[in-house]
Write an enzyme that holds these catalytic residues in place. Structure first.
Site, mmCIF file in Angstrom:
data_model
loop_
_atom_site.group_PDB
_atom_site.id
_atom_site.type_symbol
_atom_site.label_atom_id
_atom_site.label_comp_id
_atom_site.label_asym_id
_atom_site.label_seq_id
_atom_site.Cartn_x
_atom_site.Cartn_y
_atom_site.Cartn_z
ATOM 1 C CE LYS B 78 -3.947 1.978 2.588
ATOM 2 N NZ LYS B 78 -4.797 1.822 3.777
ATOM 3 C CB SER B 153 -8.068 3.690 2.789
ATOM 4 O OG SER B 153 -7.215 3.058 3.732
ATOM 5 C CB SER B 177 -8.345 0.873 5.727
ATOM 6 O OG SER B 177 -9.021 2.102 5.727
#
Ligand SMILES: [Zn+2]
Lengths: 477, 487
Positions: B78, B153, B177
């Site tokens: 990420k 996210s 997330s």
């Protein structure tokens, strides 16, 4: 109307730990800009602080030395504000749960002792430093983050201080304690000790507090005193005219010797404190506190008491010797090599400190070790040299670092005490000076001084004055 | 079709040297080349260094030196975790040129284990969002339905794994997330106990809630990856000072007599009917496998979202203060800005941050300001304690709690972007565990009538990731949900 000032001081002191408070960077002063930095103290995205335990240790020492209560569990907060020298946009500081609370220190003014209460002792990180260009072609400001993350202690007093002189004495006493703890070099010019002052005035006898001003930007203890003196007069004038004191931050202007209002925009801060989620609770258990208490060095007051009792010194000597811990250490070390402590004290408070002050160096950097001073005094005591010659020998030692004995023998300064040799010189002087001799015999005492002077001149100052006096008097009587 | 396999299938092939890490890595990049135009999972690809890393992994395997269970497996990261010398944008204009000079602790751990870094994945800006739509660069599409969001996210990480553009990935979970996008993309995602995985090098959103975790194709991979990234880190003061257990040892065990609680507050009005049916079916399945199922109450659940939206933005408002245009990242320019500090600050932050980030900074700044602190922040902390206590009480009686991961399957792109409150509610079932600091997993439990995946959430007691993996693995092995493929 008569007014009295109410003063509280906030002192920030940089701790001389090897590394910064939340990372492993060095805290050395004077390195080239941004060379003592890492991702953590630069506040790069993703970094986390790790508390340097040594900082907590020093904070506990300071709290104990200022008679504070060390709390068992304390935490850090974030103090939020924007400034280019603050890399994270917040300072990690302590807020409503400081490490030490409710202490006091003692000050002495005009022979009177007064206790000033300490509100709190807390830990925080220093910010960086802005370097403003002085070149009008280039108006940029630069940021040096070497100082960012250097550990600070904030020591806040209660508003117990009632005059600029007391404020000065408070700073002197506090600095002494910090120096005895060896936790900081307390250099106000280098910024390792900083002081802000809160001051208000009120009618004598009133118990409420007036509106206070916060004074910043003083860079010496005398500066603090002067700024307070100025501010008292300024506030008195305002109240005298029926005007009001505005609560604000004022900067001390060293060149113009006055305080000036800071723009209110910059001080309208809401710091939005909240507990620092990246750090855990700091637990200082009783054992840690008592262990620290046991290992505390002797503090100034205890040392004054001890020097007085143990060495039989006068109040004055003790005061001067303990002003700087290094001087007291020097004295005690010297006493191991020379038994007459009063004489050591006289020498240190006299010639030694004079030279140290003159050369603006610490007593430790004087080139003359306590042992060497002891040996020099030994030479006076055993009659090898006179006290007067010793002063010259000392100056020589300061310049060369040589031992007293070496200086004395190289320069042939050994005192002349041999009676037979002195008798022949004295006889010669008596013969050469019939008038002073007669004068003395007819009762003029000063004539003796003249004759002694002649003898000293003849021996280049090396004659033992006591022996000369004794022989001369018996010859003339 | 090497890239479609799981890590544990590939590990066997790598060790037997039927496949090399370099071949595998090249195959994944080839697939990315074909697929990612449509999905948009990646922000940055690091092919050159990945090939180098793969070659090095092959060498390790060949020489049987320092071979770990996941050596040679390609992984996606990420874009809020620092990899030295690789762009780290947090999907924000503010950091669109930020190259960190250091590695996050998880990155070091992954490298020590010989994993291969494919690139950095798309996300909501600074991890603030539930759909990956707040990225300043692009949206990411759900591999199961390219008109739907992948969740957020960590949407890029989830979509990359679900579309076989990565074998494994790691994400971060502040309020769901990892789990919510895992649920929406039909894969496994786990948020470990707070402190289990070091946060050092994870760009902070809300420090007391953030936790890094795995997004994988199945539970075995999840356990293996968790084992690599977890452990005490002296650089993170909040990291747990305890050894991580051998997570693999919890796999392939039965779940007889394991006590599973079903919190009634998680089956509320407004929950999607298909989701409710799928989760209830999953609970029946667990019961069949020998678990003891009982209802439990977590009475403060309804306050979780409100509590979260006070605490998380408060911490974020401070964490994001460093993006001020002074030292790195975006700086506004122009008249009235170049020679004015305040103007520079204001314009930099106005132009550099997106709307959702600014909304949360404003929320957090407000709740921390004097006069409001006690009513908001302090009260939220108190409620947080109550929510924790609910769980403490439940775990006195139960080993695991089971809930839906998200109240709905993936929604349509753009559906909730104008309605922040609706968006916030999509994390309603994942937020409470972040507030409590508990570990939780999301794993597939079926497809809805439109063929979109749905997730089952298993919540464990502190440090009890092992038991979560045990139950998750038993469930997974008795179903075929994890075998469904998006494309
Ligand atoms: Zn540093």
């Amino acid at each position: 109307m008569n007014y009295e000032p109410v003063i509280g001081l906030e002192v920030h002191v940089q701790l001389s730990t090897k590394t910064k408070i939340f990372c492993g960077c060095s805290t050395n002063f004077g390195a080239s800009p941004n060379t003592q930095t890492c991702p953590v103290c630069l506040g790069l995205p993703g970094v986390l602080p790790v508390l340097n335990k040594d900082v907590v240790q020093r904070a506990i020492e300071t709290a104990l030395a200022t008679n504070c209560n060390v709390v068992e569990r304390c935490i850090f907060h974030r103090k939020n504000y924007f400034y280019p020298d603050l890399p994270k946009g917040y300072q990690i500081s302590q807020y409503d749960m400081p490490l030490g609370e409710n202490g006091w220190i003692q000050i002495k003014l005009d022979g009177k002792v007064k206790k000033i209460r300490i509100t709190r002792v807390h830990m925080e990180e220093d910010a960086g430093k802005l370097i403003h260009s002085e070149n009008s072609e280039d108006l940029r400001s630069r940021v040096d983050l070497n100082r960012a993350g250097v550990p600070l202690l904030e020591i806040v007093s209660e508003p117990d201080i009632s005059s600029p002189e007391e404020a000065y004495q408070y700073l002197v006493s506090l600095k002494q304690i910090l120096e005895y703890l060896e936790i900081s070099d307390c250099n106000m010019e280098e910024g390792s000790l900083r002081c802000d002052a809160n001051i208000s005035i009120r009618s004598v006898g009133e118990s409420g507090l007036g509106t206070k001003a916060e004074l910043k930007n003083m860079n010496s203890f005398k500066g603090v005193q002067k700024a307070l003196e100025y501010e008292i007069i300024r506030q008195e004038k305002l109240l005298g005219k029926g005007e009001k004191v505005v609560q604000e931050t004022r900067l001390w202007n060293t060149d113009l010797n006055r305080t000036e209002s800071m723009r209110s925009k910059e001080e309208a801060h809401d710091y939005r404190y909240f507990p620092e989620p990246d750090l855990v609770n700091i637990i200082v258990d009783k054992e840690w506190v008592s262990k620290t208490r046991r290992s505390l060095p002797e503090l100034p007051q205890a040392r004054r008491d001890r020097l007085k009792n143990e060495y039989g010194l006068s109040d004055y000597d003790v005061e001067v010797l303990t002003m700087d811990k290094r001087v007291a250490d020097y004295f005690e070390e010297c006493s191991k090599y020379f038994p007459n402590c009063k004489m050591i004290a006289n020498w240190i408070t006299g010639d030694v400190l004079a030279v140290s002050k003159d050369r603006k160096i610490s007593i430790n950097d004087l080139n003359v070790s306590p042992k060497q001073l002891g040996e020099l005094l030994g030479l006076i005591e055993n009659g090898t040299i006179s006290g007067k010659i010793a002063k010259d020998v000392f100056q020589d030692m300061v310049c060369t670092g040589k031992d007293a004995k070496q200086v004395v023998s190289e320069k042939g300064l050994v005192q002349l005490s041999d009676e037979r040799e002195l008798v022949s010189i004295i006889d010669k002087i008596i013969k050469q000076n019939p008038k002073p001799v007669n004068d003395f015999r007819s009762g003029k005492q000063n004539a003796l001084g003249f004759l002694v002077g002649q003898i000293m001149k003849e021996t280049k100052g090396k004659a033992n004055p006591q022996v000369v006096n004794r022989i001369l008097k018996s010859k003339l009587s | 079709m090497k890239h479609t396999l799981t890590a544990h299938e590939l590990t066997k092939l790598l060790i037997s040297r039927d496949v090399s890490s370099e071949e595998l890595t090249r195959a994944v990049y080839e697939h990315i080349g074909k697929t990612d135009k449509q999905i948009g999972a990646y922000i940055t690809l690091t092919k050159d260094t990945a090939i180098e890393q793969a070659k090095e992994a092959d060498k390790r395997i060949k020489e049987k030196r320092g071979v770990a269970p996941l050596t040679g497996i390609p992984i996606a990261i990420k874009d809020n975790m620092c990899v030295k010398d690789v762009l780290c944008t947090c999907a924000s204009k503010m950091l669109n040129d930020f190259v960190p000079p250091y590695n996050a602790t998880v990155i070091n751990k992954l490298r020590e284990n010989g994993l291969v870094f494919l690139g950095k994945t798309n996300m909501d800006e600074f991890a603030m969002g539930s759909s990956t739509e707040t990225s300043c660069f692009k949206i990411t599409r759900n591999p199961w339905d390219t008109n739907a969001i992948p969740g957020g996210s960590s949407g890029g990480s989830a979509a990359a794994v679900a579309s076989d553009q990565a074998i494994l990935s790691i994400g971060s979970d502040t309020g769901g997330s990892i789990r919510q996008p895992a649920s929406h993309c039909g894969i496994v995602g786990m948020k470990p106990t707070y402190g289990r995985v070091s946060r050092y090098g994870l760009v902070a959103f809300a420090s007391s809630l953030d936790q890094i975790g795995p997004l994988t194709k199945d539970v075995w991979d999840c356990a293996a990856l968790l084992e690599v990234i977890s452990g005490y880190d002296p650089l993170d003061s909040t990291s747990l000072r305890m050894d991580s257990p051998d997570y693999m040892s919890f796999l392939n065990k039965d779940i007889k007599n394991i006590k599973i609680g079903v919190p009634k507050e998680y089956f509320i009005e407004g929950i999607d009917k298909d989701v409710e049916l799928a989760v209830k079916g999953a609970i029946k399945k667990l019961e069949k496998l020998g678990a003891i199922i009982e209802e439990v109450s977590l009475p403060h659940t309804e306050y979780a979202v409100a509590t979260y939206y006070i605490i998380a933005p408060a911490e974020a408002s401070a964490n994001l203060a460093r993006y001020d245009g002074v030292k790195y990242g975006y700086r506004a320019k122009g008249e009235g800005v170049d020679n004015d500090l305040l103007g520079m600050y204001e314009n930099t932050r106005k132009e550099g941050f997106g709307a959702e980030v600014k909304r949360r900074i404003m929320l957090g700044t407000h709740t921390l300001s004097s006069g409001y602190y006690d009513a908001y922040y302090l009260k939220a902390q108190k409620v947080r304690t109550l929510i924790k206590q609910d769980f403490d009480k439940a775990f006195k009686k139960f080993d695991i709690l089971v809930t839906p991961t998200s109240p709905t399957p993936a929604f349509k792109i753009g559906e909730k972007t104008d309605d922040p409150l609706q968006m916030y509610l999509s994390d309603i079932f994942t937020i409470p565990t972040n507030l409590a600091g508990l570990p939780a997993i999301s794993l597939p439990c079926g497809l809805n009538k439109n063929g979109l995946p749905m997730g089952l959430q298993l919540i464990g007691d502190y440090f009890d990731e092992g038991k979560i993996l045990q139950v998750a693995h038993a469930f997974e092995q008795s179903t075929d949900f994890h075998r469904s493929k998006a494309i």
